[in-house]
Design a protein around this motif. Structure first.
Motif, PDB file in Angstrom:
ATOM      1  N   LYS A  63     -27.861 106.812  -6.825  1.00  0.00           N
ATOM      2  CA  LYS A  63     -28.810 106.124  -5.956  1.00  0.00           C
ATOM      3  C   LYS A  63     -28.093 105.184  -4.993  1.00  0.00           C
ATOM      4  CE  LYS A  63     -32.789 106.250  -9.097  1.00  0.00           C
ATOM      5  NZ  LYS A  63     -33.751 105.440  -9.897  1.00  0.00           N
ATOM      6  N   ALA A  64     -27.047 104.516  -5.495  1.00  0.00           N
ATOM      7  CA  ALA A  64     -26.278 103.615  -4.638  1.00  0.00           C
ATOM      8  C   ALA A  64     -25.576 104.392  -3.532  1.00  0.00           C
ATOM      9  CB  ALA A  64     -25.253 102.847  -5.476  1.00  0.00           C
ATOM     10  N   GLN A  65     -25.082 105.581  -3.875  1.00  0.00           N
ATOM     11  CA  GLN A  65     -24.427 106.425  -2.874  1.00  0.00           C
ATOM     12  C   GLN A  65     -25.411 106.812  -1.772  1.00  0.00           C
ATOM     13  OE1 GLN A  65     -23.433 110.366  -4.177  1.00  0.00           O
ATOM     14  NE2 GLN A  65     -21.858 110.657  -2.616  1.00  0.00           N
ATOM     15  N   ASP A  70     -27.490 106.661   3.657  1.00  0.00           N
ATOM     16  CA  ASP A  70     -28.732 106.886   4.396  1.00  0.00           C
ATOM     17  C   ASP A  70     -28.668 106.255   5.780  1.00  0.00           C
ATOM     18  OD1 ASP A  70     -31.244 107.891   4.797  1.00  0.00           O
ATOM     19  OD2 ASP A  70     -32.285 106.226   3.843  1.00  0.00           O
ATOM     20  N   GLY A  71     -28.921 107.070   6.797  1.00  0.00           N
ATOM     21  CA  GLY A  71     -28.901 106.585   8.169  1.00  0.00           C
ATOM     22  C   GLY A  71     -27.549 106.663   8.838  1.00  0.00           C
ATOM     23  N   GLN A  72     -26.501 107.002   8.075  1.00  0.00           N
ATOM     24  CA  GLN A  72     -25.168 107.108   8.660  1.00  0.00           C
ATOM     25  C   GLN A  72     -24.935 108.518   9.208  1.00  0.00           C
ATOM     26  OE1 GLN A  72     -23.034 104.493   8.904  1.00  0.00           O
ATOM     27  NE2 GLN A  72     -24.580 103.205   7.936  1.00  0.00           N
ATOM     28  N   PRO A  73     -24.258 108.656  10.354  1.00  0.00           N
ATOM     29  CA  PRO A  73     -23.947 109.990  10.876  1.00  0.00           C
ATOM     30  C   PRO A  73     -23.094 110.781   9.897  1.00  0.00           C
ATOM     31  CG  PRO A  73     -23.552 108.282  12.534  1.00  0.00           C
ATOM     32  CD  PRO A  73     -23.806 107.571  11.238  1.00  0.00           C
ATOM     33  N   ALA A  77     -23.641 115.867   5.359  1.00  0.00           N
ATOM     34  CA  ALA A  77     -22.400 116.588   5.084  1.00  0.00           C
ATOM     35  C   ALA A  77     -21.712 116.024   3.843  1.00  0.00           C
ATOM     36  CB  ALA A  77     -21.468 116.521   6.291  1.00  0.00           C
ATOM     37  N   ALA A  78     -21.712 114.699   3.712  1.00  0.00           N
ATOM     38  CA  ALA A  78     -21.086 114.064   2.548  1.00  0.00           C
ATOM     39  C   ALA A  78     -21.789 114.466   1.258  1.00  0.00           C
ATOM     40  CB  ALA A  78     -21.106 112.542   2.710  1.00  0.00           C
ATOM     41  N   VAL A  89     -18.962 124.626   2.121  1.00  0.00           N
ATOM     42  CA  VAL A  89     -19.588 123.758   3.116  1.00  0.00           C
ATOM     43  C   VAL A  89     -18.695 123.648   4.349  1.00  0.00           C
ATOM     44  CG1 VAL A  89     -20.521 121.455   3.588  1.00  0.00           C
ATOM     45  CG2 VAL A  89     -20.716 122.446   1.291  1.00  0.00           C
ATOM     46  N   THR A  90     -19.266 123.912   5.514  1.00  0.00           N
ATOM     47  CA  THR A  90     -18.570 123.728   6.793  1.00  0.00           C
ATOM     48  C   THR A  90     -19.372 122.724   7.612  1.00  0.00           C
ATOM     49  OG1 THR A  90     -17.827 126.034   6.727  1.00  0.00           O
ATOM     50  CG2 THR A  90     -17.605 124.855   8.827  1.00  0.00           C
TER      51      THR A  90
END
Length: 208
Positions: A63-65, A70-73, A77-78, A89-90
Motif C-alpha cells: 500500500k505504501a508503494q 500514485d500520480g507519478q509518471p 510501468a513500475a 514488460v516493455t
C-alpha cells in the motif's frame, strides 16, 4: 528501509504490524492456559505471530508503494515490472509530448497494452498501438487497459490484480516467441514541445 517507507505513508503502520503479532501470540497463550499445553502453544504461537506480522507488513508495504507511485509518471510501468511470473514488460512503447504513455506486456493472456493518461487522449494511442502489434502478432489476443482514476480506468492499486484475472490464451514457450516478434517494431517517439530548432532533423520512426 521498508519500515521507514511504511511509517512515512502511514504513521500507524508499524504499530499495527506489532499489534497483530502480539494479538496472535496472546490468543495462543490463552489457549495454552485453558488446555494446559501452555509452553507447546507458546512456541506455536510465536511462529504464527511472526507469520501474521510478516503478512501484515507485506500488505502495508504494498500500500505504501502504491501511495508513493500514485500520480507519478511511469507509475504503471513500475507496478507492471514488479509482477511475479512469466510477464515480459516493455515500458514506454508509445509516448506523446503530453507525456501520455503506453506500456506493453506479454504474458499468458497474450499482449496487454496499458496506458497512463486521461482517457480522452490515450484511447487513440491504444487503438494505434493495437494495430501496430497486430502487424507482427495477428494470431495473438490483444487487450488494452487504461490505468488511472478516471471513469472506466483501472486504479493503480488494482492493476496487477486486473491482469492476473485475464484468461490464459497462450502457452509459456509462446510468451518469449511473441515478445521476440514485437521487438522488431520501431519504437514511437514523442514530438518535442515548442518550435523545431533550425537545422534540426526529425528522428526516423513513427511520430505521434
Amino acid at each position: 528501509m521498508i519500515a521507514q517507507i511504511i511509517s512515512k505513508a502511514n504513521p500507524k503502520g508499524m504499530p499495527i504490524v506489532f499489534a497483530s503479532a502480539i494479538a496472535t501470540l496472546a490468543v495462543f497463550i490463552v489457549l495454552g492456559l485453558v488446555t494446559g499445553y501452555l509452553w507447546q502453544l507458546i512456541i506455536l504461537g510465536v511462529m504464527f505471530a511472526v507469520t501474521v506480522g510478516m503478512v501484515v507488513f507485506g500488505q502495508l508495504a504494498q500500500k505504501a508503494q502504491y501511495s508513493m507511485l500514485d500520480g507519478q509518471p511511469g507509475a504503471a510501468a513500475a507496478i507492471l515490472q514488479s509482477m511475479r511470473g512469466n510477464w515480459e514488460v516493455t515500458p514506454h512503447v508509445a509516448v506523446t509530448r503530453d507525456q501520455d504513455v503506453v506500456h506493453r506486456v506479454v504474458g499468458y493472456p497474450g499482449i496487454v497494452l496499458v496506458s497512463e493518461g486521461p482517457g480522452n487522449r490515450v484511447q487513440k494511442m491504444l487503438v494505434a498501438e493495437k494495430k501496430r502489434v497486430q502487424r507482427v502478432a495477428a494470431d495473438v489476443p490483444v487487450y488494452d487497459i487504461q490505468c488511472g482514476d478516471g471513469e472506466g480506468q483501472v486504479p493503480l492499486r488494482k492493476l496487477q490484480r486486473h491482469l492476473m484475472k485475464l484468461p490464459r490464451n497462450i502457452k509459456k514457450q509462446a510468451v518469449s516467441e511473441v515478445n521476440y516478434r514485437l521487438r522488431a517494431l520501431p519504437q514511437t517517439l514523442p514530438v518535442p514541445k515548442g518550435p523545431m530548432p533550425r537545422g534540426a532533423r526529425m528522428p526516423r520512426g513513427k511520430i505521434r
